[in-house]
Design a protein around this motif. Structure first.
Motif, mmCIF file in Angstrom:
data_model
loop_
_atom_site.group_PDB
_atom_site.id
_atom_site.type_symbol
_atom_site.label_atom_id
_atom_site.label_comp_id
_atom_site.label_asym_id
_atom_site.label_seq_id
_atom_site.Cartn_x
_atom_site.Cartn_y
_atom_site.Cartn_z
ATOM 1 N N ARG A 230 13.801 50.626 -20.535
ATOM 2 C CA ARG A 230 12.481 51.066 -21.023
ATOM 3 C C ARG A 230 11.706 51.816 -19.944
ATOM 4 O O ARG A 230 10.742 52.508 -20.237
ATOM 5 C CB ARG A 230 11.684 49.852 -21.521
ATOM 6 C CG ARG A 230 12.230 49.268 -22.817
ATOM 7 C CD ARG A 230 11.586 47.955 -23.167
ATOM 8 N NE ARG A 230 11.968 46.896 -22.226
ATOM 9 C CZ ARG A 230 11.632 45.617 -22.370
ATOM 10 N NH1 ARG A 230 10.914 45.240 -23.413
ATOM 11 N NH2 ARG A 230 12.021 44.717 -21.485
ATOM 12 N N THR A 231 12.136 51.661 -18.698
ATOM 13 C CA THR A 231 11.509 52.403 -17.601
ATOM 14 C C THR A 231 12.459 53.457 -17.031
ATOM 15 O O THR A 231 12.293 53.900 -15.904
ATOM 16 C CB THR A 231 11.084 51.429 -16.486
ATOM 17 O OG1 THR A 231 12.249 50.731 -16.001
ATOM 18 C CG2 THR A 231 10.079 50.413 -17.006
ATOM 19 N N GLU A 233 14.394 56.760 -16.012
ATOM 20 C CA GLU A 233 14.012 58.120 -15.667
ATOM 21 C C GLU A 233 14.926 59.080 -16.416
ATOM 22 O O GLU A 233 16.144 58.929 -16.412
ATOM 23 C CB GLU A 233 14.132 58.341 -14.160
ATOM 24 C CG GLU A 233 13.239 57.419 -13.345
ATOM 25 C CD GLU A 233 13.181 57.838 -11.893
ATOM 26 O OE1 GLU A 233 13.225 59.052 -11.618
ATOM 27 O OE2 GLU A 233 13.095 56.947 -11.029
#
Length: 289
Positions: A230-231, A233
């Protein structure tokens, strides 16, 4: 099975697979088919050293997912309250016994999670580079296959041969029209039936069907693995492979903070004649960019 793995595998096999990971999944759609493939990867081009993993293809009417069961098992363990301890103990015992082949993830071919047609019209790959999670999104299009006359039977299904060139490799695949689903392992699609076997002509990578299930299967899910996707890059496929090859992977924020020229290429295994014999990635076209 070695004693060092009793506690490790207890988590994975004494409980239903879906139940143990319910705390880190997002259910997308109910599945209609699950295929298990054996993936064999040559670690050197001489074929003297190989790695074999079990891969899962879970298919719904609109979305499908593909991943390594070893990677999934690893993430399942890490997401439990005592997962780090179990994992650490297993690693220490393997190192002390000097049997690295029995490390918990020794057979893992890839830790990528691939989602086809998610989002719609796209193929999304969530990959891990060191401590960084990355997302690669590309158009969800099939390969340009050429149908051949050869046939054979796999798991009782009549199959036909098809060939293609894709991102630096030439492939042969066996698909069955008896299962009219346009899908297959990894990123393969574009045939009038399910792909049961596929390999590049040098046999560096090979996927072979081992089982097909239609009932009592988990839904197509999005896994909150480590690092957390979900984070992730966002990057493009070529740059991801180049960064991985350059050895600059794993630096937080690397996409914004590093250039491709800043890394040091990892050493390639060579034979006595100084010829490079180490494996390469399935997609080799990053060399020409």
């Amino acid at each position: 099975m070695k004693p060092m793995f009793y506690s490790l595998f207890a988590l994975c096999f004494l409980m239903p697979t879906y139940a143990q990971t319910v705390d880190f999944i997002k259910e997308l759609e109910p599945a209609i088919l699950q295929c298990t493939y054996r993936c064999t990867m040559k670690l050197d081009t001489l074929g003297t050293n190989t790695k074999t993993d079990q891969m899962i293809l879970r298919i719904e009417k609109n979305i499908s997912q593909f991943y390594s069961y070893t990677a999934y098992r690893t993430d399942s363990i890490w997401k439990t309250s005592n997962g780090k301890r179990i994992w650490g103990n297993a690693m220490v015992r393997a190192i002390r016994s000097k049997n690295h082949a029995q490390m918990p993830n020794a057979n893992m071919v890839t830790n990528d999670y691939i989602y086809k047609n998610y989002p719609e019209g796209k193929l999304s790959t969530y990959a891990q580079l060191g401590v960084t999670s990355v997302q690669i999104e590309e158009d969800y299009t099939g390969q340009d296959w050429t149908l051949q006359d050869s046939t054979k039977t796999l798991l009782g299904y009549p199959c036909q041969l098809a060939t293609c060139s894709f991102r630096g490799r030439d492939y042969q695949t066996w698909f069955t029209s008896d299962i009219p689903i346009d899908n297959g392992p990894w990123k393969f699609k574009g045939l009038p039936g399910l792909i049961l076997e596929v390999y590049d002509t040098q046999r560096h990578y090979q996927f072979q069907i081992e089982g097909i299930e239609r009932t009592n299967i988990a839904p197509v899910c999005f896994y909150y693995t480590l690092p957390d996707p979900r984070t992730a890059e966002r990057t493009d496929r070529i740059r991801y492979l180049q960064l991985k090859e350059e050895g600059t992977a794993g630096v937080p924020g690397f996409i914004q903070k590093t250039g491709l020229s800043g890394g040091k290429k990892k050493d390639r295994q060579k034979n006595a004649q100084r010829q490079c014999i180490a494996y390469d990635y399935m997609e080799t076209d990053y060399h020409t960019h």
